[in-house]
Design a protein around this motif. Structure first.
Motif, PDB file in Angstrom:
ATOM      1  N   GLU A   2       1.028  -1.794   0.331  1.00 48.48           N
ATOM      2  CA  GLU A   2       0.427   0.263   0.195  1.00 48.48           C
ATOM      3  C   GLU A   2       0.813   0.946   0.234  1.00 48.48           C
ATOM      4  N   SER A   3       0.462   2.181  -0.826  1.00 50.42           N
ATOM      5  CA  SER A   3       1.020   3.729  -0.466  1.00 50.42           C
ATOM      6  C   SER A   3       0.343   4.694  -0.578  1.00 50.42           C
ATOM      7  N   TYR A   4       0.759   5.395   0.268  1.00 46.46           N
ATOM      8  CA  TYR A   4      -0.278   7.454   0.885  1.00 46.46           C
ATOM      9  C   TYR A   4       1.186   8.325   0.272  1.00 46.46           C
ATOM     10  N   SER A   5      -0.222   9.024  -0.483  1.00 43.98           N
ATOM     11  CA  SER A   5       0.076  10.240  -0.552  1.00 43.98           C
ATOM     12  C   SER A   5      -0.135  11.508   0.164  1.00 43.98           C
ATOM     13  N   ARG A   6       0.515  12.545   0.792  1.00 41.86           N
ATOM     14  CA  ARG A   6      -0.173  13.174   1.359  1.00 41.86           C
ATOM     15  C   ARG A   6      -0.545  14.249   1.196  1.00 41.86           C
ATOM     16  N   ILE A   7      -2.020  14.613   1.863  1.00 40.77           N
ATOM     17  CA  ILE A   7      -2.813  15.202   1.581  1.00 40.77           C
ATOM     18  C   ILE A   7      -2.558  16.925   1.132  1.00 40.77           C
ATOM     19  N   SER A   8      -2.775  17.695   0.198  1.00 38.80           N
ATOM     20  CA  SER A   8      -2.597  18.656   0.232  1.00 38.80           C
ATOM     21  C   SER A   8      -2.908  19.831   1.022  1.00 38.80           C
ATOM     22  N   SER A   9      -2.816  20.563   0.502  1.00 44.68           N
ATOM     23  CA  SER A   9      -3.459  21.924   1.674  1.00 44.68           C
ATOM     24  C   SER A   9      -4.854  22.161   0.873  1.00 44.68           C
ATOM     25  N   LYS A  10      -5.354  21.808   0.277  1.00 46.55           N
ATOM     26  CA  LYS A  10      -6.974  22.218  -0.421  1.00 46.55           C
ATOM     27  C   LYS A  10      -7.143  20.559  -0.230  1.00 46.55           C
ATOM     28  N   GLU A  11      -6.623  19.885   0.522  1.00 49.07           N
ATOM     29  CA  GLU A  11      -8.202  18.512   0.842  1.00 49.07           C
ATOM     30  C   GLU A  11      -8.154  18.668   2.137  1.00 49.07           C
ATOM     31  N   SER A  13      -8.955  15.897   5.174  1.00 48.13           N
ATOM     32  CA  SER A  13      -8.914  14.786   5.906  1.00 48.13           C
ATOM     33  C   SER A  13     -10.178  13.880   5.993  1.00 48.13           C
ATOM     34  N   GLN A  14     -10.243  12.438   6.767  1.00 45.10           N
ATOM     35  CA  GLN A  14     -11.570  12.412   6.486  1.00 45.10           C
ATOM     36  C   GLN A  14     -12.649  12.461   7.778  1.00 45.10           C
ATOM     37  N   ARG A  15     -11.015  13.025   8.517  1.00 43.41           N
ATOM     38  CA  ARG A  15     -11.491  13.589  10.572  1.00 43.41           C
ATOM     39  C   ARG A  15     -12.675  14.142  10.460  1.00 43.41           C
ATOM     40  N   LYS A  16     -11.984  15.459   9.672  1.00 46.98           N
ATOM     41  CA  LYS A  16     -11.978  16.964   9.006  1.00 46.98           C
ATOM     42  C   LYS A  16     -13.338  16.804   8.381  1.00 46.98           C
ATOM     43  N   LEU A  17     -13.610  15.870   7.754  1.00 41.68           N
ATOM     44  CA  LEU A  17     -15.267  16.189   6.473  1.00 41.68           C
ATOM     45  C   LEU A  17     -15.443  15.406   8.323  1.00 41.68           C
ATOM     46  N   GLU A  18     -15.970  14.495   8.864  1.00 40.12           N
ATOM     47  CA  GLU A  18     -16.738  14.591   9.662  1.00 40.12           C
ATOM     48  C   GLU A  18     -16.978  15.249  10.891  1.00 40.12           C
ATOM     49  N   GLU A  19     -15.995  16.134  11.105  1.00 41.24           N
ATOM     50  CA  GLU A  19     -16.413  16.839  11.976  1.00 41.24           C
ATOM     51  C   GLU A  19     -16.922  18.280  10.832  1.00 41.24           C
TER      52      GLU A  19
END
Length: 269
Positions: A2-11, A13-19
């Motif tokens: 599995e590979s992960y890419s860092r979230i940009s400043s415009k995206e 996170s799932q936690r932020k979306l839930e909040e």
């Protein structure tokens, strides 16, 4: 693998979306149930006639309260506008009274409720005060005092007490709370009423519209006062608003309560 890419400043996170989703649900519930929102989040318990007045004023664009002395006009208006400013982003509100000192007194009523300085409200919370922007020169409480009484919330809604000098306040745009309107002249009303003469939903953009924005809440004019001389324009406003409300025009509300109703017929729940 599995590979992960860092979230940009415009995206987000799932936690932020839930909040943000939870916050949006609370705000939408509050817009539908403003009286309950005021009681639950601000800890302010209203008398039944105040709750009725609050509820009927919420959806209209033009409202008038003719209340006797001691009926709690400023307290009710403060609780009402605390709810409105917190639930409607980018909302500008101005307080207009006969003298600047009266506008400041109405401003301080809202400030004292938000900062839990009124002992009559035993269950008052500081939720509204936490939403006041404290950056810059108003870093202590966020409520800026003389020479200009004003504050701004994190959702970019703001409130300001107007000077009684008409030449210095022309050209502003926003909702208006006219306090002690029974003694205001036609010239004073004509200048300040034009603050709301603008379409709050109008906007332009250089980019293509990717989604349809909901219409914004219209700018509201609220006239509050005890009764005064019938030669002043407040009496004509009272008659006009009352007739339009009886005619079923949904953008008008007129409320009248006297001392006997407050003394002998006030109830809670």
């Amino acid at each position: 693998m599995e590979s992960y890419s860092r979230i940009s400043s415009k995206e987000l996170s799932q936690r932020k979306l839930e909040e943000y989703h939870k916050m949006a649900k609370v705000v939408q519930w509050g817009r539908k149930n403003p009286v309950k929102f005021c009681e639950l989040f601000f800890g302010i318990k209203l008398i039944d006639y105040q709750s009725y007045c609050f509820m009927k004023t919420w959806p209209v664009q033009y409202a008038l309260w003719a209340e006797c002395r001691g009926a709690g006009k400023d307290t009710l208006a403060a609780a009402y506008f605390m709810t409105r400013l917190l639930l409607i982003p980018d909302y500008s509100l101005y307080i207009s009274s006969n003298a600047y000192a009266q506008s400041v007194e109405s401003f301080n009523k809202l400030r004292d409720i938000a900062l839990k300085r009124i002992p009559n409200f035993k269950t008052a919370t500081d939720i509204f005060a936490r939403e006041v922007d404290r950056t810059g020169s108003n870093s202590e409480t966020g409520f800026l005092q003389a020479p200009t009484c004003r504050f701004r919330l994190f959702n970019n809604s703001k409130m300001e007490a107007l000077s009684s000098n008409l030449e210095t306040i022309r050209g502003k745009r926003g909702a208006v709370w006219f306090n002690e309107t029974a003694w205001k002249t036609k010239e004073e009303l004509a200048v300040v009423e034009n603050f709301a003469n603008v379409d709050s939903s109008f906007s332009t953009s250089t980019k293509k519209n990717e989604y349809i924005e909901p219409p914004k809440m219209p700018l509201q004019l609220l006239y509050t006062s005890s009764v005064g001389d019938v030669t002043y324009p407040f009496f004509d406003k009272y008659k006009t608003f009352y007739k339009k409300m009886l005619a079923g025009i949904s953008s008008y509300f007129c409320f009248d309560i006297n001392a006997y109703d407050v003394l002998y017929h006030s109830t809670i729940d």
